[in-house]
Design an enzyme around this catalytic site. Structure first.
Site, PDB file in Angstrom:
ATOM      1  N   LYS A  80      -4.970 -10.116  -6.660  1.00 20.60           N
ATOM      2  CA  LYS A  80      -6.180 -10.147  -5.832  1.00 20.60           C
ATOM      3  C   LYS A  80      -7.268  -9.216  -6.394  1.00 20.60           C
ATOM      4  O   LYS A  80      -6.947  -8.116  -6.841  1.00 20.60           O
ATOM      5  CB  LYS A  80      -5.793  -9.686  -4.418  1.00 20.60           C
ATOM      6  CG  LYS A  80      -6.892  -9.827  -3.387  1.00 20.60           C
ATOM      7  CD  LYS A  80      -6.450  -9.321  -2.020  1.00 20.60           C
ATOM      8  CE  LYS A  80      -6.814  -7.867  -1.825  1.00 20.60           C
ATOM      9  NZ  LYS A  80      -6.913  -7.445  -0.407  1.00 20.60           N
ATOM     10  N   LYS A 118     -10.981  -3.543  -4.352  1.00 23.66           N
ATOM     11  CA  LYS A 118     -11.824  -2.395  -4.663  1.00 23.66           C
ATOM     12  C   LYS A 118     -11.008  -1.214  -5.176  1.00 23.66           C
ATOM     13  O   LYS A 118     -11.542  -0.313  -5.792  1.00 23.66           O
ATOM     14  CB  LYS A 118     -12.721  -1.978  -3.490  1.00 23.66           C
ATOM     15  CG  LYS A 118     -12.136  -2.059  -2.096  1.00 23.66           C
ATOM     16  CD  LYS A 118     -13.159  -1.541  -1.073  1.00 23.66           C
ATOM     17  CE  LYS A 118     -13.321  -2.429   0.130  1.00 23.66           C
ATOM     18  NZ  LYS A 118     -12.255  -2.315   1.126  1.00 23.66           N
ATOM     19  N   LYS A 151       0.818  -1.224   0.000  1.00 24.13           N
ATOM     20  CA  LYS A 151       0.000   0.000   0.000  1.00 24.13           C
ATOM     21  C   LYS A 151       0.843   1.261   0.000  1.00 24.13           C
ATOM     22  O   LYS A 151       0.431   2.280  -0.537  1.00 24.13           O
ATOM     23  CB  LYS A 151      -0.978  -0.012   1.182  1.00 24.13           C
ATOM     24  CG  LYS A 151      -2.048  -1.086   1.024  1.00 24.13           C
ATOM     25  CD  LYS A 151      -3.341  -0.782   1.731  1.00 24.13           C
ATOM     26  CE  LYS A 151      -4.402  -1.773   1.259  1.00 24.13           C
ATOM     27  NZ  LYS A 151      -5.676  -1.663   1.932  1.00 24.13           N
TER      28      LYS A 151
HETATM   29  N1  AQP Z   1     -10.005 -10.720  -3.262  1.00 23.23           N
HETATM   30  C1  AQP Z   1     -10.368 -11.142  -2.067  1.00 23.23           C
HETATM   31  N2  AQP Z   1     -10.602 -12.457  -1.837  1.00 23.23           N
HETATM   32  C2  AQP Z   1     -10.990 -12.893  -0.612  1.00 23.23           C
HETATM   33  N3  AQP Z   1     -11.152 -12.070   0.455  1.00 23.23           N
HETATM   34  C3  AQP Z   1     -10.928 -10.754   0.265  1.00 23.23           C
HETATM   35  N4  AQP Z   1     -11.018  -9.684   1.103  1.00 23.23           N
HETATM   36  C4  AQP Z   1     -10.679  -8.564   0.416  1.00 23.23           C
HETATM   37  N5  AQP Z   1     -10.386  -8.866  -0.855  1.00 23.23           N
HETATM   38  C5  AQP Z   1     -10.533 -10.221  -0.985  1.00 23.23           C
HETATM   39  C6  AQP Z   1     -11.394  -9.776   2.494  1.00 23.23           C
HETATM   40  O1  AQP Z   1     -12.400  -8.802   2.745  1.00 23.23           O
HETATM   41  C7  AQP Z   1     -12.284  -8.366   4.093  1.00 23.23           C
HETATM   42  C8  AQP Z   1     -12.371  -6.883   4.158  1.00 23.23           C
HETATM   43  O2  AQP Z   1     -11.289  -6.307   3.449  1.00 23.23           O
HETATM   44  P1  AQP Z   1     -10.963  -4.776   3.630  1.00 23.23           P
HETATM   45  O3  AQP Z   1     -11.854  -3.976   2.810  1.00 23.23           O
HETATM   46  O4  AQP Z   1     -10.973  -4.419   5.042  1.00 23.23           O
HETATM   47  O5  AQP Z   1      -9.476  -4.668   3.156  1.00 23.23           O
HETATM   48  P2  AQP Z   1      -8.701  -5.237   1.944  1.00 23.23           P
HETATM   49  O6  AQP Z   1      -8.308  -6.632   2.206  1.00 23.23           O
HETATM   50  O7  AQP Z   1      -7.596  -4.266   1.727  1.00 23.23           O
HETATM   51  O8  AQP Z   1      -9.749  -5.217   0.724  1.00 23.23           O
HETATM   52  P3  AQP Z   1      -9.536  -4.686  -0.727  1.00 23.23           P
HETATM   53  O9  AQP Z   1     -10.772  -4.935  -1.529  1.00 23.23           O
HETATM   54  O10 AQP Z   1      -8.262  -5.203  -1.313  1.00 23.23           O
HETATM   55  O11 AQP Z   1      -9.432  -3.138  -0.491  1.00 23.23           O
HETATM   56  P4  AQP Z   1      -8.362  -2.121  -0.970  1.00 23.23           P
HETATM   57  O12 AQP Z   1      -8.428  -2.191  -2.476  1.00 23.23           O
HETATM   58  O13 AQP Z   1      -8.873  -0.835  -0.410  1.00 23.23           O
HETATM   59  O14 AQP Z   1      -7.051  -2.553  -0.425  1.00 23.23           O
HETATM   60  C9  AQP Z   1     -10.976  -8.927   4.650  1.00 23.23           C
HETATM   61  O15 AQP Z   1     -11.284 -10.047   5.463  1.00 23.23           O
HETATM   62  C10 AQP Z   1     -10.255  -9.373   3.421  1.00 23.23           C
HETATM   63  O16 AQP Z   1      -9.418 -10.481   3.683  1.00 23.23           O
END
Ligand code: AQP
Length: 354
Positions: A217, A220, A115
């Site tokens: 992965k 969002k 990040k």
């Molecule tokens: N691709 C994924 N597959 C399975 N689990 C996922 N999670 C996120 N992406 C996947 C799970 O969703 C929960 C909440 O995630 P978060 O929003 O708190 O943070 P993150 O993991 O950083 O999600 P993103 O979508 O990747 O957000 P950005 O793009 O902002 O970094 C967690 O339990 C995560 O494991």
């Protein structure tokens, strides 16, 4: 784990549209765990501000994630739903954990590296200390189980390390105050105040990958909207994204072994399996030998069938922000009562309260 009340905690950041990855990797499993234990589900807005956020968007996203929880089937009366900043004890325990965790531990966190990007010097201190606050989120409720996607595994291990160091450092004091439970750690027995939380990871969608690149992965924050299915996408958009998802020229294999080295095929089969609540083997028993031209329409239909009712319910719930705010306020009060008790004990243990 003996002695500790069995409790689930997990959180989702309000940082934009939720994806199918968030849903299958986390929220769908939050729903399932309600039948097993007391659950606390949190919209982690303090984590969101580790990166720049537009304040009005942050408020809207907090309500949208809450709506996604409720629309997916989380019961805010039987369990607890709230946003993190309502309960100041998260930040308070986060500070204590800043003083427990070692720099070397945080330096190993791969999510910070991802990040922060190339210019880590310009990243916020909050982004760096994020895993300590995440540990506090779980431990302020002395939670025993956390359903998360595979990407969070390293942070959960860090949480266990922090809990264990706290328990070891203060074992005598915890025992003297009668605040802990005996726990075996290797050959020793310590008086543990914090449980060693168990990650609940697994199933066919523990790591949902981008629809444009099966090695990345689904996220969002990916610049390409075609890389993900958003929980707010309408039926046509979902179908289009599945149709255009990157695949390969081979037919689907008959067994899971045949998905090795075929990341896109593996991902699409995993998504189908998770949506249908079956194993990848069961999907391949039905579609083994089929071309993607036959499999993708079936996947698109299934995705629309499962996601559309959630999107519609999210729209209905977000149209009533006062209701959503009421859920968060009520949840915040109930969460706060538990967190206050934990923090009082932590202060006694550490020597901040006589
Ligand atoms: N691709 C994924 N597959 C399975 N689990 C996922 N999670 C996120 N992406 C996947 C799970 O969703 C929960 C909440 O995630 P978060 O929003 O708190 O943070 P993150 O993991 O950083 O999600 P993103 O979508 O990747 O957000 P950005 O793009 O902002 O970094 C967690 O339990 C995560 O494991």
């Amino acid at each position: 784990m003996t002695g500790f009340h069995q409790r689930v905690f997990s959180g989702v950041q309000p940082t934009g549209n939720l994806t199918l990855g968030n849903y299958l990797g986390a929220i769908k499993r939050f729903v399932a765990m309600q039948a097993e234990m007391d659950c606390i589900y949190c919209v982690v807005d303090l984590h969101a501000i580790t990166l720049p956020q537009d304040p009005a968007d942050l408020i809207a996203s907090t309500r949208a994630v809450t709506a996604a929880f409720l629309a997916s089937g989380i019961d805010p009366k039987a369990h607890i739903v709230f946003n993190q900043s309502r309960v100041p004890q998260h930040a308070e325990l986060g500070w204590v954990f800043n003083c427990i965790a070692r720099l070397g531990w945080l330096n190993r966190m791969t999510q910070f590296k991802d990040k922060a990007g190339k210019n880590a010097e310009a990243a916020s201190v909050g982004l760096y200390a994020y895993p300590n606050l995440m540990a506090a989120d779980m431990m302020v409720y002395r939670a025993t189980h956390v359903p998360v996607g595979e990407d969070q595994k390293q942070h959960i291990e860090l949480t266990r390390d922090i809990a264990q160091k706290f328990n070891n450092d203060y074992s005598t004091r915890i025992a003297a105050l009668g605040l802990g439970h005996e726990m075996r750690v290797g050959d020793e027995t310590v008086n543990a105040f914090f449980p060693l939380i168990e990650p609940v990871i697994g199933g066919p969608a523990a790591r949902v990958m981008s629809l444009r690149d099966g090695t990345k992965k689904m996220s969002k924050s990916d610049p390409s909207d075609m890389s993900r299915i958003n929980l707010t996408d309408d039926a046509d958009t979902i179908a289009k994204k599945v149709r255009k998802a990157v695949s390969d020229p081979l037919p689907l294999p008959e067994t899971v072994d045949g998905l090795k080295d075929r990341p896109e095929a593996d991902n699409l089969v995993g998504i189908y399996a998770a949506l249908a609540d079956v194993t990848k083997d069961a999907v391949l028993a039905e579609f083994g030998g089929a071309q993607f031209s036959a499999f993708k329409p079936a996947l698109a239909d299934l995705a629309v069938q499962k996601i559309e009712p959630i999107s519609a319910e999210m729209r209905r719930i977000t149209a009533d922000p006062a209701y959503v705010d009421g859920v968060l306020k009520d949840g915040g009060e109930r969460a706060g009562a538990i967190a206050e008790e934990t923090m009082k004990a932590v202060k006694q243990i550490v020597g901040l309260l006589g």
